[in-house]
Motif scaffolding. Structure first.
Motif, PDB file in Angstrom:
ATOM      1  N   SER A 142       0.826  -1.209   0.000  1.00  0.00           N
ATOM      2  CA  SER A 142       0.000   0.000   0.000  1.00  0.00           C
ATOM      3  C   SER A 142       0.862   1.260   0.000  1.00  0.00           C
ATOM      4  O   SER A 142       0.487   2.262  -0.617  1.00  0.00           O
ATOM      5  N   ALA A 143       2.037   1.200   0.593  1.00  0.00           N
ATOM      6  CA  ALA A 143       2.952   2.357   0.507  1.00  0.00           C
ATOM      7  C   ALA A 143       3.378   2.581  -0.953  1.00  0.00           C
ATOM      8  O   ALA A 143       3.469   3.722  -1.415  1.00  0.00           O
ATOM      9  N   PHE A 144       3.611   1.501  -1.680  1.00  0.00           N
ATOM     10  CA  PHE A 144       3.953   1.635  -3.107  1.00  0.00           C
ATOM     11  C   PHE A 144       2.787   2.264  -3.867  1.00  0.00           C
ATOM     12  O   PHE A 144       2.973   3.152  -4.686  1.00  0.00           O
ATOM     13  N   ARG A 145       1.587   1.758  -3.579  1.00  0.00           N
ATOM     14  CA  ARG A 145       0.410   2.259  -4.296  1.00  0.00           C
ATOM     15  C   ARG A 145       0.248   3.773  -4.115  1.00  0.00           C
ATOM     16  O   ARG A 145      -0.137   4.487  -5.033  1.00  0.00           O
ATOM     17  N   GLU A 146       0.549   4.251  -2.901  1.00  0.00           N
ATOM     18  CA  GLU A 146       0.426   5.682  -2.617  1.00  0.00           C
ATOM     19  C   GLU A 146       1.550   6.492  -3.241  1.00  0.00           C
ATOM     20  O   GLU A 146       1.388   7.681  -3.472  1.00  0.00           O
ATOM     21  N   SER A 147       2.691   5.845  -3.494  1.00  0.00           N
ATOM     22  CA  SER A 147       3.899   6.617  -3.846  1.00  0.00           C
ATOM     23  C   SER A 147       4.245   6.605  -5.319  1.00  0.00           C
ATOM     24  O   SER A 147       5.187   7.289  -5.717  1.00  0.00           O
ATOM     25  N   THR A 148       3.565   5.787  -6.112  1.00  0.00           N
ATOM     26  CA  THR A 148       3.962   5.693  -7.519  1.00  0.00           C
ATOM     27  C   THR A 148       2.736   5.619  -8.417  1.00  0.00           C
ATOM     28  O   THR A 148       1.680   5.137  -7.990  1.00  0.00           O
ATOM     29  N   ASP A 149       2.917   6.081  -9.639  1.00  0.00           N
ATOM     30  CA  ASP A 149       1.864   5.909 -10.640  1.00  0.00           C
ATOM     31  C   ASP A 149       2.128   4.675 -11.502  1.00  0.00           C
ATOM     32  O   ASP A 149       1.338   4.358 -12.379  1.00  0.00           O
ATOM     33  N   ALA A 173      -6.956  -9.788  -0.424  1.00  0.00           N
ATOM     34  CA  ALA A 173      -6.283  -8.888   0.516  1.00  0.00           C
ATOM     35  C   ALA A 173      -5.093  -8.191  -0.153  1.00  0.00           C
ATOM     36  O   ALA A 173      -4.857  -6.995   0.051  1.00  0.00           O
ATOM     37  N   ILE A 174      -4.367  -8.933  -0.968  1.00  0.00           N
ATOM     38  CA  ILE A 174      -3.204  -8.349  -1.658  1.00  0.00           C
ATOM     39  C   ILE A 174      -3.681  -7.298  -2.673  1.00  0.00           C
ATOM     40  O   ILE A 174      -3.081  -6.231  -2.819  1.00  0.00           O
ATOM     41  N   THR A 175      -4.798  -7.584  -3.325  1.00  0.00           N
ATOM     42  CA  THR A 175      -5.377  -6.623  -4.268  1.00  0.00           C
ATOM     43  C   THR A 175      -5.862  -5.373  -3.530  1.00  0.00           C
ATOM     44  O   THR A 175      -5.623  -4.244  -3.948  1.00  0.00           O
ATOM     45  N   ARG A 176      -6.557  -5.603  -2.415  1.00  0.00           N
ATOM     46  CA  ARG A 176      -7.075  -4.481  -1.613  1.00  0.00           C
ATOM     47  C   ARG A 176      -5.947  -3.565  -1.146  1.00  0.00           C
ATOM     48  O   ARG A 176      -6.074  -2.341  -1.124  1.00  0.00           O
ATOM     49  N   ALA A 177      -4.798  -4.157  -0.817  1.00  0.00           N
ATOM     50  CA  ALA A 177      -3.659  -3.355  -0.350  1.00  0.00           C
ATOM     51  C   ALA A 177      -3.107  -2.466  -1.462  1.00  0.00           C
ATOM     52  O   ALA A 177      -2.401  -1.499  -1.185  1.00  0.00           O
ATOM     53  N   GLY A 178      -3.429  -2.808  -2.733  1.00  0.00           N
ATOM     54  CA  GLY A 178      -3.002  -1.919  -3.812  1.00  0.00           C
ATOM     55  C   GLY A 178      -2.280  -2.577  -4.969  1.00  0.00           C
ATOM     56  O   GLY A 178      -1.791  -1.892  -5.864  1.00  0.00           O
ATOM     57  N   ALA A 179      -2.196  -3.912  -4.965  1.00  0.00           N
ATOM     58  CA  ALA A 179      -1.493  -4.576  -6.072  1.00  0.00           C
ATOM     59  C   ALA A 179      -2.379  -4.598  -7.320  1.00  0.00           C
ATOM     60  O   ALA A 179      -3.551  -4.945  -7.248  1.00  0.00           O
ATOM     61  N   ASP A 180      -1.793  -4.211  -8.441  1.00  0.00           N
ATOM     62  CA  ASP A 180      -2.506  -4.299  -9.721  1.00  0.00           C
ATOM     63  C   ASP A 180      -2.416  -5.707 -10.286  1.00  0.00           C
ATOM     64  O   ASP A 180      -3.264  -6.120 -11.070  1.00  0.00           O
TER      65      ASP A 180
END
Ligand code: PBG
Length: 347
Positions: free
Chosen positions: A278-285, A321-328
């Motif tokens: 989720s930190a990655f999801r917030e920090s990168t496009d 859960a992994i998807t919810r955390a932000g994994a595409d």
């Protein structure tokens, strides 16, 4: 609370007419499978799964003891497994080679052989399945007699810059053989930029780089090392893979990989590192990938085998859960099983 209850004459709440004076009842959005599906915030799709496969260059498939249900695939077995997966809706694959001991060396030179197991397998796969996405692993460990991702000096140090040079040759051999995406999993410094430059100089500007950006020094790779017979002969991987204690360091790696030209950034393992995802999801496009590794696979398999959990439910919940955390996208050994479960999945 009691003031909001309907009371009978004696002031005691009657059970059948008790009613809280609350407007918000979140349970309304959970009242049936259909309503739950309408309100679902996260969806798992077969097309976001990547299926890791082990190839060994022989003809017969071999069971992997440390990964029940998974095999080191022979040439025919590989084609069958890919076809079965494509039919289930999974169209992306990552290949790992089981290399015979006679081809392992301290400089891991077999890794860069343009006629080696991975390039030959890539050619055969892309010929039969041109629309599938083929990802190849770039790291020296399957080819290293030391079992390390990098070249080891006489004093036991993992050498960064000479390793990066070898990785560039390996990535180029994969790109020339038709890999759609090369995926450095070695955690050497500067490898993404060096690989990008090598690919571009050789006309492979269209080959993508999926970087293992935050790859932790994890015990959960144990079953994989059993599958490839690639465990380090001495020492551990802690001078290159990341300390599980760290997340800011992962963001530093992310900034470097972005600057060096990574197309997709990955966190590995997945399930115990959802904060990093989720930190990655917030920090990168950039697209974020997560790798549900061999130990995560084995834990679900083992728990299901003793009857403690439902395998199907554990697979779907862990991937959700992994998807919810932000994994595409998610690399998982459960990819085809999950794709089949998805056809009938109710949240
Ligand atoms: C090797 C590599 C490893 C994995 C992917 N690439 C093992 C390691 O770093 O020791 C682990 C995958 C898994 O456990 O499923 N560079």
């Amino acid at each position: 609370m009691s003031g909001s209850r309907k009371k009978d004459g004696g002031g005691r709440a009657r059970r059948d007419t008790v009613s809280l004076d609350i407007a918000a009842r979140p349970r309304r959005n959970r009242k049936s499978p259909s309503v739950r599906a309408l309100a679902a915030e996260t969806r798992l799709l077969a097309e976001n799964l990547i299926y890791p496969l082990f190839v060994h260059g022989g003809s017969a498939d071999e069971d992997i003891k440390s990964m029940p249900g998974k095999k080191r695939l022979g040439a025919d077995g590989l084609m069958r497994e890919v076809e079965m997966s494509v039919n289930a809706g999974v169209t992306a694959f990552i290949l790992f080679p089981v290399v015979e001991d006679s081809k392992k060396s301290p400089d891991a030179r077999e890794a860069g052989n343009p006629r080696g197991l991975i390039p030959e397998t890539a050619r055969a796969l892309k010929k039969q399945f041109p629309d599938a996405t083929l990802i190849t692993d770039v790291a020296l460990d399957p080819y290293s007699s030391d079992g390390h991702d990098g070249i080891v000096s006489s004093s036991g140090e993992i050498l960064n810059d000479v390793t990066v040079e070898a990785l560039c040759g390996q990535a180029l051999a994969h790109a020339e053989a038709g890999a759609d995406i090369v995926s450095p999993s070695d955690m050497m410094d500067g490898r993404v930029g060096a690989i990008r430059e090598t690919l571009d100089e050789n006309g492979h500007t269209g080959t993508s780089i999926l970087s293992y950006t935050a790859k932790y020094a994890s015990c959960f790779y144990g079953p994989f090392r059993g599958a490839l017979d690639s465990a380090p002969k001495a020492g551990d991987k802690k001078t290159y893979q990341m300390n599980p204690a760290n997340v800011r360091e992962a963001l530093r790696e992310l900034a470097l990989d972005e600057a060096e030209g990574a197309d997709i950034v990955m966190v590995k393992p997945a399930g115990y590192y959802l904060d990093v995802v989720s930190a990655f999801r917030e920090s990168t496009d950039l697209p974020v990938a997560a790798y549900q590794v061999s130990g995560e696979y084995l834990m679900i398999k083992s728990a299901a085998a003793v009857g403690g959990i439902s395998e199907r439910d554990a697979v779907m919940e862990s991937l959700l859960a992994i998807t919810r955390a932000g994994a595409d996208m998610i690399a998982t050994y459960f990819a085809p099983e999950a794709a089949n479960f998805l056809r009938r999945f109710e949240t």
